[in-house]
Design a protein around this motif. Sequence first.
Motif, short mmCIF file in Angstrom:
data_model
loop_
_atom_site.label_atom_id
_atom_site.label_comp_id
_atom_site.label_asym_id
_atom_site.label_seq_id
_atom_site.Cartn_x
_atom_site.Cartn_y
_atom_site.Cartn_z
N LYS A 1 -18.86 -11.37 18.61
CA LYS A 1 -18.64 -12.81 18.47
C LYS A 1 -18.89 -13.29 17.05
O LYS A 1 -18.17 -14.16 16.53
CB LYS A 1 -19.53 -13.56 19.46
N ALA A 2 -19.93 -12.72 16.42
CA ALA A 2 -20.21 -13.09 15.03
C ALA A 2 -19.07 -12.67 14.10
O ALA A 2 -18.68 -13.42 13.20
CB ALA A 2 -21.52 -12.45 14.57
N ALA A 3 -18.51 -11.49 14.34
CA ALA A 3 -17.38 -11.02 13.52
C ALA A 3 -16.15 -11.89 13.75
O ALA A 3 -15.41 -12.20 12.81
CB ALA A 3 -17.08 -9.56 13.85
N GLN A 4 -15.94 -12.29 15.00
CA GLN A 4 -14.81 -13.17 15.30
C GLN A 4 -14.98 -14.53 14.63
O GLN A 4 -14.03 -15.08 14.06
CB GLN A 4 -14.68 -13.34 16.82
N ALA A 5 -16.22 -15.06 14.66
CA ALA A 5 -16.48 -16.34 14.02
C ALA A 5 -16.28 -16.26 12.51
O ALA A 5 -15.73 -17.18 11.89
CB ALA A 5 -17.90 -16.81 14.34
N GLN A 6 -16.71 -15.17 11.92
CA GLN A 6 -16.52 -14.99 10.49
C GLN A 6 -15.04 -14.94 10.13
O GLN A 6 -14.61 -15.50 9.12
CB GLN A 6 -17.23 -13.72 10.03
N LEU A 7 -14.26 -14.28 10.97
CA LEU A 7 -12.82 -14.21 10.74
C LEU A 7 -12.17 -15.58 10.91
O LEU A 7 -11.28 -15.96 10.14
CB LEU A 7 -12.19 -13.20 11.70
N GLU A 8 -12.63 -16.33 11.91
CA GLU A 8 -12.06 -17.65 12.16
C GLU A 8 -12.31 -18.60 11.00
O GLU A 8 -11.54 -19.55 10.78
CB GLU A 8 -12.64 -18.24 13.44
N ARG A 9 -13.36 -18.39 10.23
CA ARG A 9 -13.65 -19.25 9.08
C ARG A 9 -12.60 -19.11 7.99
O ARG A 9 -12.52 -19.97 7.11
CB ARG A 9 -15.03 -18.92 8.51
N THR A 10 -11.80 -18.07 8.03
CA THR A 10 -10.74 -17.88 7.03
C THR A 10 -9.42 -18.49 7.49
O THR A 10 -8.42 -18.38 6.79
CB THR A 10 -10.54 -16.39 6.75
N ILE A 11 -9.43 -19.13 8.67
CA ILE A 11 -8.19 -19.68 9.23
C ILE A 11 -8.39 -21.16 9.51
O ILE A 11 -9.36 -21.55 10.17
CB ILE A 11 -7.80 -18.93 10.53
N LEU A 12 -7.47 -21.99 9.02
CA LEU A 12 -7.49 -23.43 9.32
C LEU A 12 -6.44 -23.71 10.38
O LEU A 12 -5.27 -23.36 10.21
CB LEU A 12 -7.18 -24.26 8.07
N THR A 13 -6.84 -24.37 11.46
CA THR A 13 -5.91 -24.75 12.52
C THR A 13 -5.88 -26.27 12.65
O THR A 13 -6.84 -26.97 12.31
CB THR A 13 -6.30 -24.12 13.86
N ALA A 14 -4.78 -26.79 13.16
CA ALA A 14 -4.62 -28.24 13.32
C ALA A 14 -5.50 -28.72 14.48
O ALA A 14 -5.36 -28.24 15.61
CB ALA A 14 -3.16 -28.58 13.59
N PRO A 15 -6.41 -29.68 14.23
CA PRO A 15 -7.26 -30.18 15.32
C PRO A 15 -6.54 -31.13 16.26
O PRO A 15 -7.04 -31.42 17.34
CB PRO A 15 -8.40 -30.88 14.57
N PHE A 16 -5.38 -31.64 15.83
CA PHE A 16 -4.60 -32.56 16.65
C PHE A 16 -3.15 -32.52 16.17
O PHE A 16 -2.87 -32.07 15.04
CB PHE A 16 -5.16 -33.98 16.59
N PRO A 17 -2.19 -32.96 17.00
CA PRO A 17 -0.80 -33.01 16.52
C PRO A 17 -0.68 -33.99 15.36
O PRO A 17 -1.22 -35.09 15.40
CB PRO A 17 -0.03 -33.51 17.75
N GLY A 18 0.02 -33.58 14.32
CA GLY A 18 0.13 -34.46 13.15
C GLY A 18 1.19 -33.99 12.18
O GLY A 18 1.99 -33.10 12.47
#
Length: 382
Positions: free
Chosen positions: A172-189
């Motif tokens: 889970k820690a490795a997944q979280a670290q990887l997710e920090r390198t990815i920006l996703t849209a928090p809402f449609p925009g």
Amino acid sequence: MRISRILVVLLVIAGVGWFIWQRQHPDAMAVSVGKVTRGTVEATVANTRAGTVKACRRAKLSPSLGGQISALPFPKGTEVQSGDVLLRLWNKDLEANLKSTEEGVKASAKQRDATCLQSAEASRAADRAARLRQSGSITSEELDKTNTAAKVAAANCKAAEAQTTVSEAQLKAAQAQLERTILTAPFPGVVADINGELNEYVTPSPPGIQTLPVIDLIEPGCFLVSAPIDEVDAPKIKPGLPALITLDAWRGRDFPGTVTRVGSYVIDLEKQARTVEVELAFNNPDDLKALLVGYSADVDIILETRADVLRIPTEALLESHYVYVVDTDGKLEKRRIETGLGNWTLTEVTAGLEEGQQIVTTPGAEGVKEGITVKAKENGDE
């Protein structure tokens, strides 16, 4: 000589006569006037500084760690959905670490299964030894050894289970670290702006230093107006009050709106008046189609309305309770009046004037005073 004296006397008489006539018939001074009319007067509160059109939801996004931009899937102006990847940093090392951790979890699970199988076997051996001891086939020492071996195997099984839990947490820690390198849209925009290019290096804002966000995401089709209201007027404003919104981009047009939120604290900025932020929504959905975030806006929040009352232009007031009335002879009369509701444009008159009377709308102009003869000029006339 006699003729000359007669001419001098005549000239003197003519001069005196002209002077007397001028005193009795002075030149009329042209002044701007307005009429006392009947209609609606509203008590309003206006913003102290220009307000701003804002999006209902706007996110200025940046990665939480530094890295090299490896992907920008959506260009400026693109509509995106919630969860779409807007930016990806180079993360092959983190992906490899994640893969290694995933394999470690699998290995820990298999090791746990093997250890727990051995524990089950040792437990069964201990049960058999207990029965053999009852028949006298084995000694007490052999039984103790068998029981101890079963307990050790059970402890090893629990340790293997704990190690599996640790491996899963590391995953889970490795997944979280990887997710920090990815920006996703928090809402449609809509992607309003991108401050970065492929292969550029971006870093988070240092403490106390604000840097530009990499992605500016705006929710389309939903706008509000944020306007600063003087702290003195803030207690009068409540959510639900009607208002008129004006935009510099549409001069001469009023947009109906409603107060949706009143700030919960006073904004104290150096060298500026203390204000409270008030937010307003547009009432007409059709008004939102041509709006852009960032337009300057002014608001008039309507506190109270009175219909079918006598009213005068507010600019006609002198010292708050006086006006200059043009009488039937064209002379000015300074008259005290009683007023009610008012705003920057119109003021209610409760006593002292009648409908249709003419009043001077420039009472502070040079030469305007009680008793002078004036030539009325309606506002807007040349």
